[in-house]
Design a protein around this motif. Structure first.
Motif, PDB file in Angstrom:
ATOM      1  N   TRP A  23      -0.615   0.194  10.921  1.00  0.00           N
ATOM      2  CA  TRP A  23      -0.498   1.343  10.100  1.00  0.00           C
ATOM      3  C   TRP A  23       0.298   2.703  10.720  1.00  0.00           C
ATOM      4  O   TRP A  23       0.574   3.158   9.769  1.00  0.00           O
ATOM      5  CB  TRP A  23      -1.904   1.631   9.685  1.00  0.00           C
ATOM      6  CG  TRP A  23      -2.479   0.542   8.974  1.00  0.00           C
ATOM      7  CD1 TRP A  23      -3.285  -0.418   9.279  1.00  0.00           C
ATOM      8  CD2 TRP A  23      -2.233   0.331   7.388  1.00  0.00           C
ATOM      9  NE1 TRP A  23      -3.517  -1.272   7.913  1.00  0.00           N
ATOM     10  CE2 TRP A  23      -3.013  -0.874   6.788  1.00  0.00           C
ATOM     11  CE3 TRP A  23      -1.711   1.117   6.383  1.00  0.00           C
ATOM     12  CZ2 TRP A  23      -3.082  -1.319   5.705  1.00  0.00           C
ATOM     13  CZ3 TRP A  23      -1.773   0.648   4.941  1.00  0.00           C
ATOM     14  CH2 TRP A  23      -2.292  -0.535   4.651  1.00  0.00           C
ATOM     15  N   VAL A  24      -0.026   2.660  11.987  1.00  0.00           N
ATOM     16  CA  VAL A  24       0.526   4.024  12.451  1.00  0.00           C
ATOM     17  C   VAL A  24       1.984   3.829  12.573  1.00  0.00           C
ATOM     18  O   VAL A  24       2.879   4.813  12.490  1.00  0.00           O
ATOM     19  CB  VAL A  24       0.152   3.987  13.999  1.00  0.00           C
ATOM     20  CG1 VAL A  24       0.642   5.259  14.701  1.00  0.00           C
ATOM     21  CG2 VAL A  24      -1.450   4.108  13.995  1.00  0.00           C
ATOM     22  N   VAL A  34      -1.550   7.061   7.879  1.00  0.00           N
ATOM     23  CA  VAL A  34      -1.219   7.439   9.446  1.00  0.00           C
ATOM     24  C   VAL A  34      -2.353   8.047  10.005  1.00  0.00           C
ATOM     25  O   VAL A  34      -2.899   7.469  11.089  1.00  0.00           O
ATOM     26  CB  VAL A  34       0.077   7.890   9.922  1.00  0.00           C
ATOM     27  CG1 VAL A  34       0.111   8.040  11.307  1.00  0.00           C
ATOM     28  CG2 VAL A  34       1.318   7.048   9.168  1.00  0.00           C
ATOM     29  N   GLY A  35      -2.776   9.089   9.665  1.00  0.00           N
ATOM     30  CA  GLY A  35      -3.954   9.760  10.098  1.00  0.00           C
ATOM     31  C   GLY A  35      -5.274   8.931  10.073  1.00  0.00           C
ATOM     32  O   GLY A  35      -6.067   8.935  10.986  1.00  0.00           O
ATOM     33  N   ALA A  36      -5.731   8.305   8.971  1.00  0.00           N
ATOM     34  CA  ALA A  36      -6.754   7.291   8.832  1.00  0.00           C
ATOM     35  C   ALA A  36      -6.723   6.209   9.878  1.00  0.00           C
ATOM     36  O   ALA A  36      -7.749   6.072  10.485  1.00  0.00           O
ATOM     37  CB  ALA A  36      -6.705   6.617   7.221  1.00  0.00           C
ATOM     38  N   ALA A  37      -5.587   5.525  10.200  1.00  0.00           N
ATOM     39  CA  ALA A  37      -5.445   4.682  11.233  1.00  0.00           C
ATOM     40  C   ALA A  37      -5.795   5.356  12.597  1.00  0.00           C
ATOM     41  O   ALA A  37      -6.578   4.568  13.432  1.00  0.00           O
ATOM     42  CB  ALA A  37      -4.001   4.043  11.271  1.00  0.00           C
ATOM     43  N   LEU A  71       6.143  10.930  14.442  1.00  0.00           N
ATOM     44  CA  LEU A  71       4.759  11.170  14.158  1.00  0.00           C
ATOM     45  C   LEU A  71       4.605  12.862  14.022  1.00  0.00           C
ATOM     46  O   LEU A  71       3.981  13.353  13.051  1.00  0.00           O
ATOM     47  CB  LEU A  71       3.753  10.775  15.268  1.00  0.00           C
ATOM     48  CG  LEU A  71       2.963   9.740  15.227  1.00  0.00           C
ATOM     49  CD1 LEU A  71       2.621   9.297  16.288  1.00  0.00           C
ATOM     50  CD2 LEU A  71       2.228   9.511  14.117  1.00  0.00           C
ATOM     51  N   PRO A  72       5.487  13.723  14.759  1.00  0.00           N
ATOM     52  CA  PRO A  72       5.203  15.377  14.337  1.00  0.00           C
ATOM     53  C   PRO A  72       5.647  15.576  13.166  1.00  0.00           C
ATOM     54  O   PRO A  72       5.158  16.288  12.244  1.00  0.00           O
ATOM     55  CB  PRO A  72       6.191  15.639  15.544  1.00  0.00           C
ATOM     56  CG  PRO A  72       6.318  14.855  16.547  1.00  0.00           C
ATOM     57  CD  PRO A  72       6.139  13.661  15.893  1.00  0.00           C
ATOM     58  N   ALA A  73       6.677  14.874  12.323  1.00  0.00           N
ATOM     59  CA  ALA A  73       7.382  15.062  11.267  1.00  0.00           C
ATOM     60  C   ALA A  73       6.171  14.629  10.011  1.00  0.00           C
ATOM     61  O   ALA A  73       6.221  15.386   9.185  1.00  0.00           O
ATOM     62  CB  ALA A  73       8.710  14.457  10.891  1.00  0.00           C
ATOM     63  N   VAL A  74       5.632  13.663  10.221  1.00  0.00           N
ATOM     64  CA  VAL A  74       4.569  13.122   9.422  1.00  0.00           C
ATOM     65  C   VAL A  74       3.617  14.160   9.137  1.00  0.00           C
ATOM     66  O   VAL A  74       3.040  14.515   8.034  1.00  0.00           O
ATOM     67  CB  VAL A  74       4.040  11.714   9.855  1.00  0.00           C
ATOM     68  CG1 VAL A  74       2.711  11.307   8.906  1.00  0.00           C
ATOM     69  CG2 VAL A  74       5.182  10.575   9.800  1.00  0.00           C
ATOM     70  N   THR A 121       0.782  -1.240  -0.064  1.00  0.00           N
ATOM     71  CA  THR A 121       0.043   0.029   0.023  1.00  0.00           C
ATOM     72  C   THR A 121       0.746   1.295   0.111  1.00  0.00           C
ATOM     73  O   THR A 121       0.610   2.100  -0.971  1.00  0.00           O
ATOM     74  CB  THR A 121      -1.089   0.003   1.165  1.00  0.00           C
ATOM     75  OG1 THR A 121      -1.782  -1.277   1.103  1.00  0.00           O
ATOM     76  CG2 THR A 121      -1.802   1.360   1.152  1.00  0.00           C
ATOM     77  N   ALA A 122       1.844   1.334   0.939  1.00  0.00           N
ATOM     78  CA  ALA A 122       2.681   2.405   1.095  1.00  0.00           C
ATOM     79  C   ALA A 122       3.481   2.711  -0.475  1.00  0.00           C
ATOM     80  O   ALA A 122       3.547   3.820  -0.860  1.00  0.00           O
ATOM     81  CB  ALA A 122       4.015   2.127   2.280  1.00  0.00           C
ATOM     82  N   ARG A 123       3.781   1.492  -0.925  1.00  0.00           N
ATOM     83  CA  ARG A 123       4.543   1.803  -2.217  1.00  0.00           C
ATOM     84  C   ARG A 123       3.682   2.416  -3.375  1.00  0.00           C
ATOM     85  O   ARG A 123       4.072   3.172  -4.134  1.00  0.00           O
ATOM     86  CB  ARG A 123       5.005   0.296  -2.733  1.00  0.00           C
ATOM     87  CG  ARG A 123       6.067   0.453  -4.008  1.00  0.00           C
ATOM     88  CD  ARG A 123       6.464  -0.772  -4.246  1.00  0.00           C
ATOM     89  NE  ARG A 123       7.330  -0.983  -5.514  1.00  0.00           N
ATOM     90  CZ  ARG A 123       7.129  -1.609  -6.835  1.00  0.00           C
ATOM     91  NH1 ARG A 123       5.705  -1.903  -6.817  1.00  0.00           N
ATOM     92  NH2 ARG A 123       7.542  -1.630  -7.674  1.00  0.00           N
ATOM     93  N   HIS A 124       2.459   1.976  -3.444  1.00  0.00           N
ATOM     94  CA  HIS A 124       1.847   2.555  -4.446  1.00  0.00           C
ATOM     95  C   HIS A 124       1.009   3.839  -4.174  1.00  0.00           C
ATOM     96  O   HIS A 124       0.757   4.537  -4.963  1.00  0.00           O
ATOM     97  CB  HIS A 124       0.282   1.613  -4.487  1.00  0.00           C
ATOM     98  CG  HIS A 124       0.878   0.203  -5.419  1.00  0.00           C
ATOM     99  ND1 HIS A 124       1.354  -0.827  -4.712  1.00  0.00           N
ATOM    100  CD2 HIS A 124       0.489  -0.101  -6.865  1.00  0.00           C
ATOM    101  CE1 HIS A 124       1.471  -1.796  -5.852  1.00  0.00           C
ATOM    102  NE2 HIS A 124       0.949  -1.377  -6.943  1.00  0.00           N
TER     103      HIS A 124
END
Length: 438
Positions: free
Chosen positions: A404-405, A374-377, A360-363, A199-202
């Motif tokens: 996912w986080v 990450v936000g959806a999870a 997390l803050p950088a994301v 998922t992350a790759r796509h």
């Protein structure tokens, strides 16, 4: 902070990233410490039910030499995973990561003894203990599932019928016993590292997915993959989202059909998986698949609901009946909402580890696809937490979301061995000091 330091932070984003990371990891440590201190106070006051080590559904213990093999393996993984993630071809890297995750999971579990993989499933509260009711007449069992719910084992009556049917179907293939059930759970749960990476790759590109894989393998949540059925839910949810990403990116109708079929099963595996739909939704928003792909996905997603409804299980009735048995039963319904609404977040911190907390803050400071995933999870977890249904035991219940986080850890520049060692070290410390019921 002095004016000069503030000015330097303003002109050096990397410095701000490190500052926010240090603040986040300090908050992570304080939250976890506070949750355990408050939990102990509540337990001693008689206000926390069931749990010997709140907020975990576990008991304290001390392993010594038993943890040494897993510790050695963890050291090898910290050393080897970053170069493998950089150099191996993608098609080779995925199964290697899956194998590494399985070996790490099994090694951790075996520090509890040779029967540790199947022992949790032998408990009288678990799914296998409820299979006798299915064997006689599966169709009748499904048709009367809701009305007879109160007579089933704890985990059967706390979930929709599909997890029990999966284990029954495994038996029907000739793979009988909790050993085979645990093998299915571990294999499916650890395969999530591949599904999440795909998922992350796509969605966010291959370099990010490669950076994420070592952290996905060594995340502390691995401790609850052997052997809780929630790990099976993790695998199904991960591959449902991965196939959604493949379908959206490549226009594959076959992948869309697979994604739809798996997505349709999620509410019938666990009522708590409904917020997990935020992840495939985020993928759809980011990748904008064509109408044909969406049509196939939605049509196939209706297959499981139609099949169960035709078989006599009406999902809303199942939710109502399960909620009723939850309220009248002794246990988690009696736990303090005020305590667990905060303490659950502390347990999430244990599941994802310090490397994730630091990143997390950088994301969320950047509007990138990674922040969407990450936000959806996190959004799904917040919904479960505020609802009050998950009061404790989230170390297993939240595994399908927490993995996912962990993607946030892809923000670390490789090889990031310091952070990987922190993840593995925390995992080993929890295993050595905490005896989980799963």
């Amino acid at each position: 902070m002095a004016t000069g330091e503030l000015e330097r932070q303003r002109h050096h984003p990397q410095s701000r990233t490190h500052l926010y990371g240090r603040i986040a990891i300090t908050a992570w440590a304080l939250l976890i410490t506070g949750a355990f201190v408050a939990g102990d106070i509540l337990r001693r006051s008689g206000l926390a039910t069931e749990d010997e080590l709140p907020p975990l559904h576990a008991a304290p213990r001390l392993l010594t030499w038993q943890i040494v093999p897993a510790a050695c393996l963890g050291g090898v993984a910290v050393a080897m995973l970053p170069p493998l993630a950089r150099r191996l071809p993608w098609r080779v890297l995925l199964p290697v990561s899956w194998a590494a995750s399985m070996v790490w999971t099994v090694a951790l579990a075996l520090s509890d003894g040779p029967d540790a993989l199947h022992r949790p499933l032998d408990a009288p509260t678990e799914y296998p203990a409820g299979l006798d009711a299915v064997r006689a007449d599966p169709a009748e069992w499904l048709r009367t599932f809701t009305e007879r719910l109160g007579g089933y084992t704890t985990h059967v009556r706390g979930h929709p019928p599909l997890p029990t049917l999966v284990l029954w179907a495994l038996e029907e293939t000739g793979l009988r016993g909790t050993g085979w059930s645990s093998a299915l759970i571990v294999a499916t749960g650890t395969s999530a590292v591949m599904g999440i990476a795909v998922t992350a790759r796509h969605v966010a590109g291959e370099p990010l997915a490669r950076r994420a894989l070592p952290f996905l393998v060594l995340a502390p949540l691995t401790l609850w993959i052997a052997t809780a059925m929630d790990a099976f839910f993790l695998g199904v949810g991960a591959w449902a989202t991965a196939l959604t990403a493949i379908a959206a990116k490549r226009g594959s109708l076959v992948a869309a059909a697979g994604a739809g079929l798996l997505l349709g099963t999620l509410p019938y595996l666990s009522y708590g998986l409904l917020p997990l739909f935020a992840l495939p939704l985020a993928v759809v928003i980011l990748l904008r698949p064509g109408r044909r792909v969406l049509a196939v996905l939605l049509c196939c997603a209706a297959v499981a609901p139609l099949a169960f409804s035709t078989g006599g299980f009406w999902w809303p009735d199942g939710v109502a009946a399960t909620h009723e048995t939850y309220l009248i039963s002794r246990g988690s319904a009696q736990r303090s909402y005020a305590y667990f609404v905060i303490a659950n977040i502390a347990v999430l911190g244990l599941l994802v580890g310090p490397a994730t907390a630091y990143a997390l803050p950088a994301v969320f400071s950047q509007r990138r696809p990674l922040a969407w995933l990450v936000g959806a999870a996190l959004l799904g977890l917040l919904a479960l937490d505020v609802s009050g249904v998950t009061r404790g035991e989230v170390e297993r219940i939240w595994v399908p979301y927490a993995a996912w986080v962990v993607l946030a850890s892809a923000q670390h520049d490789p090889p990031a061995r310091r952070f990987l060692a922190a993840q593995a070290g925390l995992t080993l410390a929890i295993q050595a000091l905490v005896h989980s019921h799963w």
